[in-house]
Each structure stands twice: as structure tokens, then as C-alpha cells.
Write a protein that holds these residues in place. Structure first.
Motif, PDB file in Angstrom:
ATOM      1  N   PHE A   1      -9.911  35.936  -1.022  1.00  0.00           N
ATOM      2  CA  PHE A   1     -10.131  37.064  -1.162  1.00  0.00           C
ATOM      3  C   PHE A   1      -9.570  36.758  -2.558  1.00  0.00           C
ATOM      4  N   LEU A   2      -8.384  36.130  -3.115  1.00  0.00           N
ATOM      5  CA  LEU A   2      -8.617  35.786  -4.677  1.00  0.00           C
ATOM      6  C   LEU A   2      -9.863  35.877  -5.764  1.00  0.00           C
ATOM      7  N   HIS A   3     -10.395  34.525  -5.544  1.00  0.00           N
ATOM      8  CA  HIS A   3     -11.639  34.245  -5.368  1.00  0.00           C
ATOM      9  C   HIS A   3     -12.355  36.151  -5.979  1.00  0.00           C
ATOM     10  N   GLU A   4     -12.789  36.768  -4.457  1.00  0.00           N
ATOM     11  CA  GLU A   4     -12.882  37.889  -4.446  1.00  0.00           C
ATOM     12  C   GLU A   4     -13.158  38.849  -5.723  1.00  0.00           C
ATOM     13  N   CYS A   5     -11.538  38.832  -5.986  1.00  0.00           N
ATOM     14  CA  CYS A   5     -10.846  40.127  -6.195  1.00  0.00           C
ATOM     15  C   CYS A   5     -10.739  39.947  -7.797  1.00  0.00           C
ATOM     16  N   CYS A   6      -9.847  38.593  -7.613  1.00  0.00           N
ATOM     17  CA  CYS A   6      -9.328  38.640  -9.496  1.00  0.00           C
ATOM     18  C   CYS A   6     -10.316  37.742 -10.114  1.00  0.00           C
ATOM     19  N   VAL A   7     -11.260  36.981 -10.007  1.00  0.00           N
ATOM     20  CA  VAL A   7     -11.487  36.239 -11.166  1.00  0.00           C
ATOM     21  C   VAL A   7     -12.920  36.584 -11.850  1.00  0.00           C
ATOM     22  N   CYS A   8     -13.659  37.297 -11.499  1.00  0.00           N
ATOM     23  CA  CYS A   8     -14.639  37.660 -12.404  1.00  0.00           C
ATOM     24  C   CYS A   8     -15.200  37.660 -12.657  1.00  0.00           C
ATOM     25  N   GLY A   9     -15.855  36.575 -12.970  1.00  0.00           N
ATOM     26  CA  GLY A   9     -16.046  34.969 -13.589  1.00  0.00           C
ATOM     27  C   GLY A   9     -15.054  34.716 -14.972  1.00  0.00           C
ATOM     28  N   SER A  10     -13.974  35.097 -14.933  1.00  0.00           N
ATOM     29  CA  SER A  10     -13.280  34.778 -16.427  1.00  0.00           C
ATOM     30  C   SER A  10     -12.523  33.226 -15.780  1.00  0.00           C
ATOM     31  N   SER A  11     -13.590  32.595 -17.065  1.00  0.00           N
ATOM     32  CA  SER A  11     -12.921  30.629 -17.176  1.00  0.00           C
ATOM     33  C   SER A  11     -11.049  30.536 -17.182  1.00  0.00           C
ATOM     34  N   SER A  12     -10.855  31.695 -17.749  1.00  0.00           N
ATOM     35  CA  SER A  12      -9.444  31.191 -18.041  1.00  0.00           C
ATOM     36  C   SER A  12      -8.139  31.832 -17.020  1.00  0.00           C
ATOM     37  N   ILE A  13      -8.812  32.023 -15.433  1.00  0.00           N
ATOM     38  CA  ILE A  13      -8.368  32.073 -14.961  1.00  0.00           C
ATOM     39  C   ILE A  13      -8.376  31.017 -13.473  1.00  0.00           C
ATOM     40  N   GLU A  14      -7.264  30.595 -12.596  1.00  0.00           N
ATOM     41  CA  GLU A  14      -7.601  29.656 -12.084  1.00  0.00           C
ATOM     42  C   GLU A  14      -7.068  29.596 -10.832  1.00  0.00           C
ATOM     43  N   ILE A  15      -8.018  30.179  -9.218  1.00  0.00           N
ATOM     44  CA  ILE A  15      -6.942  30.612  -8.152  1.00  0.00           C
ATOM     45  C   ILE A  15      -7.216  29.131  -7.372  1.00  0.00           C
ATOM     46  N   THR A  16      -5.512  28.707  -6.963  1.00  0.00           N
ATOM     47  CA  THR A  16      -5.857  27.700  -6.236  1.00  0.00           C
ATOM     48  C   THR A  16      -4.526  27.527  -5.426  1.00  0.00           C
ATOM     49  N   SER A  17      -3.641  26.785  -4.398  1.00  0.00           N
ATOM     50  CA  SER A  17      -2.447  26.720  -3.291  1.00  0.00           C
ATOM     51  C   SER A  17      -1.633  25.327  -4.009  1.00  0.00           C
ATOM     52  N   PHE A  18      -0.468  25.506  -3.580  1.00  0.00           N
ATOM     53  CA  PHE A  18       0.174  24.319  -4.023  1.00  0.00           C
ATOM     54  C   PHE A  18       1.108  24.075  -2.060  1.00  0.00           C
ATOM     55  N   GLU A  19       1.333  22.618  -2.188  1.00  0.00           N
ATOM     56  CA  GLU A  19       2.586  22.852  -1.045  1.00  0.00           C
ATOM     57  C   GLU A  19       4.088  21.973  -2.042  1.00  0.00           C
ATOM     58  N   GLY A  20       5.007  22.569  -1.413  1.00  0.00           N
ATOM     59  CA  GLY A  20       6.215  21.989  -2.382  1.00  0.00           C
ATOM     60  C   GLY A  20       6.788  23.217  -2.622  1.00  0.00           C
ATOM     61  N   LEU A  21       7.605  22.318  -4.142  1.00  0.00           N
ATOM     62  CA  LEU A  21       8.484  23.335  -5.070  1.00  0.00           C
ATOM     63  C   LEU A  21       8.287  24.144  -5.880  1.00  0.00           C
ATOM     64  N   LEU A  22       8.213  25.158  -6.420  1.00  0.00           N
ATOM     65  CA  LEU A  22       6.759  25.928  -7.522  1.00  0.00           C
ATOM     66  C   LEU A  22       7.220  25.142  -8.954  1.00  0.00           C
ATOM     67  N   VAL A  23       8.655  24.833  -8.944  1.00  0.00           N
ATOM     68  CA  VAL A  23       8.669  24.130 -10.324  1.00  0.00           C
ATOM     69  C   VAL A  23       8.088  22.761 -10.156  1.00  0.00           C
ATOM     70  N   ASP A  24       7.747  21.903  -9.214  1.00  0.00           N
ATOM     71  CA  ASP A  24       7.346  20.696  -9.436  1.00  0.00           C
ATOM     72  C   ASP A  24       5.555  20.849 -10.120  1.00  0.00           C
ATOM     73  N   TYR A  25       5.392  21.979  -9.059  1.00  0.00           N
ATOM     74  CA  TYR A  25       3.410  21.650  -9.576  1.00  0.00           C
ATOM     75  C   TYR A  25       3.506  22.616 -11.087  1.00  0.00           C
ATOM     76  N   CYS A  26       4.933  24.014 -11.441  1.00  0.00           N
ATOM     77  CA  CYS A  26       4.788  24.396 -12.932  1.00  0.00           C
ATOM     78  C   CYS A  26       4.260  23.171 -13.521  1.00  0.00           C
ATOM     79  N   ARG A  27       5.516  21.590 -13.549  1.00  0.00           N
ATOM     80  CA  ARG A  27       5.459  20.581 -14.191  1.00  0.00           C
ATOM     81  C   ARG A  27       3.983  20.053 -14.406  1.00  0.00           C
TER      82      ARG A  27
END
Ligand code: PNS
Length: 161
Positions: A53-79
Motif C-alpha cells: 500500500f505504501l509503495h503504491e500510494c507514497c513513493v511515486c519514484g522518489s529516491s528520498s523516500i524509503e518504505i520499510t518495516s521494523f521490529e522492536g523499539l522505534l528508538v533502536d531502529y532510529c539509531r
């Protein structure tokens, strides 16, 4: 390099999410839109479906956007990703206490990461994924609440149940 992350469940993506993602793009050099995988929740759509869904609706060929998923704490993923700020949408006062608590907790865990809140546009301020699912589950019209692609997927999901 300002790297922002817009995390959420996106189950499913709504017009409200899209508006926040669109505005978040202009605040950073790189925007990560990330689905948080939470084994305690029972989402309607799988992580794979929500990524689509995110790829279909948000990316529009932009290289400055990454669509992904993560498990665990958000702050760990941010780091791990070198994220400098977290972006969250605020729809109404009811969101505030919950969002405030998460932002304070994240700040405690990772003081170097800021949380930025974007106010929803008034026409989106009542839209939630849960309400969209409820209306769609009874066959109601959600065409003005979600992108056309998601509307189709909701119809398929509920007609196969
Ligand atoms: O769209 P949602 O469900 O309101 O998003 C909530 C989300 C994903 C931002 C939050 O649950 C989260 O950050 N989950 C990752 C686990 C975590 O870091 N928990 C501590 C903060 S609650």
C-alpha cells in the motif's frame, strides 16, 4: 542530512496518513516510512500488504523516500538508521495524551532524537484506520477516506471473509 521517520501501523493507510507523509517529505532530506511490527496486535492486513500500500500510494519514484518495516523499539531502529527526528500526526485532542506519553518515553530512551508533530488537516482530523475498517466491514463507503487502491483492497478483504 536530516533523516526523518514516520512510523505507524498503517492498517490500512488512510488519506490522513498520506497527508502527513506528504508534508513530512518537505521537512527532511530523507524520509523513512516504517511499519512497526507488533506481535500483540492482530492487523487486518499483513506487513507485506501494508508495504505494498505504501509503495503504491507514497513513493511515486522518489529516491528520498524509503518504505520499510521494523521490529522492536522505534528508538533502536532510529539509531540504526541514523534518524534525527520522528514524525507523528496529531488529529485531535484525544490523540494528545497518547502521543505525548510516547514522545516523552522515546525522549527518555534516546534524548538525541526529537519528535515532531504535524497537525492533521481538518478534513482528515476524524479519519482513523479503525473507523475505516469498521465502516468498510459493514459495506459502507470509504472512498473519501482512503486512496482508491486501498478502497479496492478493503472491498476484496471483506468480501472474502
Ligand atoms: O499507528 P500507531 O499504531 O499509532 O503507531 C504506534 C507506533 C508504531 C508509533 C508505536 O507503537 C511504536 O513506536 N512501536 C514500536 C515499539 C516501541 O518503540 N514502543 C515504545 C514506544 S510506545
Amino acid at each position: 542530512m536530516r533523516i526523518g521517520i514516520y512510523p505507524g501501523s498503517f492498517d490500512p493507510l488512510t488519506n490522513g496518513h498520506l497527508d502527513i507523509a506528504e508534508r513530512a517529505k518537505s521537512l527532511c532530506d530523507r524520509l523513512i516510512i516504517a511499519i512497526a511490527m507488533n506481535s500483540a496486535k492482530h492487523p487486518l492486513f499483513s506487513v507485506q500488504e501494508r508495504l505494498e500500500f505504501l509503495h503504491e500510494c507514497c513513493v511515486c519514484g522518489s529516491s528520498s523516500i524509503e518504505i520499510t518495516s521494523f521490529e522492536g523499539l522505534l528508538v533502536d531502529y532510529c539509531r540504526e538508521k541514523g534518524v534525527t527526528f520522528i514524525i507523528r500526526g496529531l488529529r485531535a485532542i484525544v490523540d494528545f495524551e497518547y502521543e505525548f506519553a510516547i514522545a516523552l518515553l522515546n525522549k527518555k530512551l534516546a534524548p538525541e532524537i526529537e519528535t515532531i508533530f504535524l497537525m492533521s488537516q481538518s478534513e482528515n482530523s476524524f479519519i482513523s484506520s479503525n473507523m475505516v475498517k469498521e465502516v468498510a466491514s459493514y459495506g459502507g463507503d470509504v472512498t473519501s477516506l482512503v486512496p482508491q487502491f486501498i478502497h479496492k483492497k478493503l472491498r476484496e478483504k471483506y468480501s472474502s471473509r
